[in-house]
Design a protein around this motif. Sequence first.
Motif, short mmCIF file in Angstrom:
data_model
loop_
_atom_site.label_atom_id
_atom_site.label_comp_id
_atom_site.label_asym_id
_atom_site.label_seq_id
_atom_site.Cartn_x
_atom_site.Cartn_y
_atom_site.Cartn_z
N VAL A 131 147.17 16.75 56.70
CA VAL A 131 147.48 16.02 55.46
C VAL A 131 146.76 14.67 55.45
O VAL A 131 146.12 14.29 54.45
CB VAL A 131 149.00 15.82 55.30
N LYS A 144 150.55 16.83 49.82
CA LYS A 144 151.78 17.24 50.48
C LYS A 144 151.51 18.44 51.39
O LYS A 144 150.80 19.37 51.01
CB LYS A 144 152.84 17.60 49.44
N GLY A 145 152.10 18.41 52.58
CA GLY A 145 151.97 19.52 53.50
C GLY A 145 153.18 20.43 53.42
O GLY A 145 154.30 19.98 53.19
N THR A 163 154.90 14.86 54.56
CA THR A 163 154.07 13.85 53.89
C THR A 163 153.65 12.78 54.89
O THR A 163 154.24 12.64 55.97
CB THR A 163 154.84 13.20 52.72
#
Length: 220
Positions: A131, A144-145, A163
């Motif tokens: 990210v 966002k992951g 995040t």
Amino acid sequence: MYMNREVLEQVLEEIRSMATEKRRDVSISSISRCLRESYYNAVMPKEVTVNMVAGHDRHAFFERHLRELLTERGCICEPESEVTIGGVKGRADLVCLCGKQIAVFEFKFTKIPYKLNAYHPFWVRQLRYYVASVMLDTQYTDVKGFLVVSSFELDHFFVEEVTVDDPHEVEEEARRRGAVLRDALEKNEPPPREKGKHCDYCVYRQICFNETLMDNITHT
């Protein structure tokens, strides 16, 4: 060129050499987990297990269909997206542009698809690196992951959003950990032990806690 057994054996030898070098690569994956485990895996790789094979198979199936379904919903996705952070390279499983947001996916397959999995902190760290790398590379702030952990049967999942507030701070952490692992591999000396719940499940635990034996292996 005329193909014969001798030529094939030469090619296979080159592949073996490439695989050996690949194991010693310092990657985002290798700096995300216990650095000592990554070191041992580079100098004495673990045997391929049924679960490892199943994981690769599930991974390909999952990535293909998730990408197709997200594309139908308007996302533009790139599988195995190459990223770099702190001088360390890696490949995010799937990176998608969904409107004005970038979504970064990491898939894991395990018998224990829950947060209590001992390797969960390593998975989150790996995704944070991805990210942060995308944030620094694209200048997007809405990145966002999504950590997707699944059973091997694909019948149970848990999803965690990841995040990053300060990508530069994450970048510096990746740089430090990459330097530690590179130094260990160059000197043939294992890095400091990172104790945790994962030690109970690590295939290298016996050697890890018997440094005299490991010293004999790496210096012969």
